[in-house]
Design an enzyme around this catalytic site. Structure first.
Site, PDB file in Angstrom:
ATOM      1  N   GLU A  13       0.947  -1.002  -0.323  1.00  0.00           N
ATOM      2  CA  GLU A  13       0.159  -0.057   0.358  1.00  0.00           C
ATOM      3  C   GLU A  13       0.764   1.209  -0.106  1.00  0.00           C
ATOM      4  O   GLU A  13       1.851   1.118   0.117  1.00  0.00           O
ATOM      5  CB  GLU A  13      -1.212   0.013   1.227  1.00  0.00           C
ATOM      6  N   LYS A  33      -7.918  -4.110  10.570  1.00  0.00           N
ATOM      7  CA  LYS A  33      -6.799  -3.845  11.037  1.00  0.00           C
ATOM      8  C   LYS A  33      -6.787  -2.878  12.380  1.00  0.00           C
ATOM      9  O   LYS A  33      -6.879  -2.137  12.457  1.00  0.00           O
ATOM     10  CB  LYS A  33      -5.791  -3.347  10.081  1.00  0.00           C
TER      11      LYS A  33
END
Length: 216
Positions: free
Chosen positions: A42, A137
């Site tokens: 990412e 997350k």
């Protein structure tokens, strides 16, 4: 496509978080990570700089064009619909946020991407899941420890949890054993001194260690 990306995360376990590295340097980083067995990356948005936000979009596009058959690109620190849409246009396949925003989650899924919002408490984690998140997350996880992941995982074992924030090659296995399906890794792998020195072989070697310990 979404199901394929979800399975890739489950199989590979490690998502690399790249902050403040753009363009050709980021492309070389992606190549080094891929050589070390890490295929999920990412590129984060800098909330304080519009210029760097555009660099994020351009970098995602560059790496997707050059390595899209090997590396799955995502956008990180996505906090607005504008960031989400520009990341998707550049080739991002998954979206990571530091917070739990139902609007971002819903739009991510609607646009065919994988959603990875951030949360900490059981209430936040479950709210993200109910909003449609594919993974949640736990952030910042190192402050809480692997025991926290195990405790949360007990009643919420239907939710795919990622450990993010302070994960390194020494503790990544502990978080996986505690019940996280994977981990996000940032500065402990994306060493900017190595990048500046062109020592990408060190990043490849450390990536291999992360993969080995995550799968031990």
């Amino acid at each position: 496509m979404r199901n394929q990306i979800i399975q890739r995360v489950l199989d590979k376990k490690i998502v690399v978080i790249v902050r403040g590295v753009y363009g050709e340097d980021c492309l070389k980083l992606a190549e080094a990570l891929c050589a070390g067995g890490i295929e999920l990356m990412e590129v984060t948005f800098d909330q304080a700089s519009v210029e760097n936000q555009q660099k994020t979009v351009e970098t995602i596009r560059l790496i997707d064009e050059k390595l899209g058959d090997k590396v799955v690109l995502g956008a990180g620190t996505v906090t607005t619909l504008e960031m989400l849409e520009s990341a998707r246009a550049a080739g991002a396949k998954f979206i990571v946020s530091p917070d739990m925003n139902p609007e971002i989650i819903a739009k991510t899924v609607e646009m065919g991407m994988v959603s990875m919002p951030g949360a900490l408490t059981p209430t936040e984690i479950l709210t993200a899941y109910r909003a449609g998140a594919d993974f949640v997350k736990i952030f910042p996880v190192a402050n809480m420890g692997a025991a926290y992941v195990k405790a949360v995982r007990g009643p919420l074992n239907q939710i795919r949890l990622l450990a993010v924030g302070g994960v390194n090659e020494k503790n990544v296995g502990d978080f996986i054993k505690a019940g996280a399906v994977g981990a996000g890794v940032g500065g402990n792998l994306v060493n900017k001194d190595w990048i500046r020195a062109g020592e990408f072989d060190k990043i490849t070697a450390l990536a291999q260690e992360f993969i080995q310990n995550a799968n031990a």
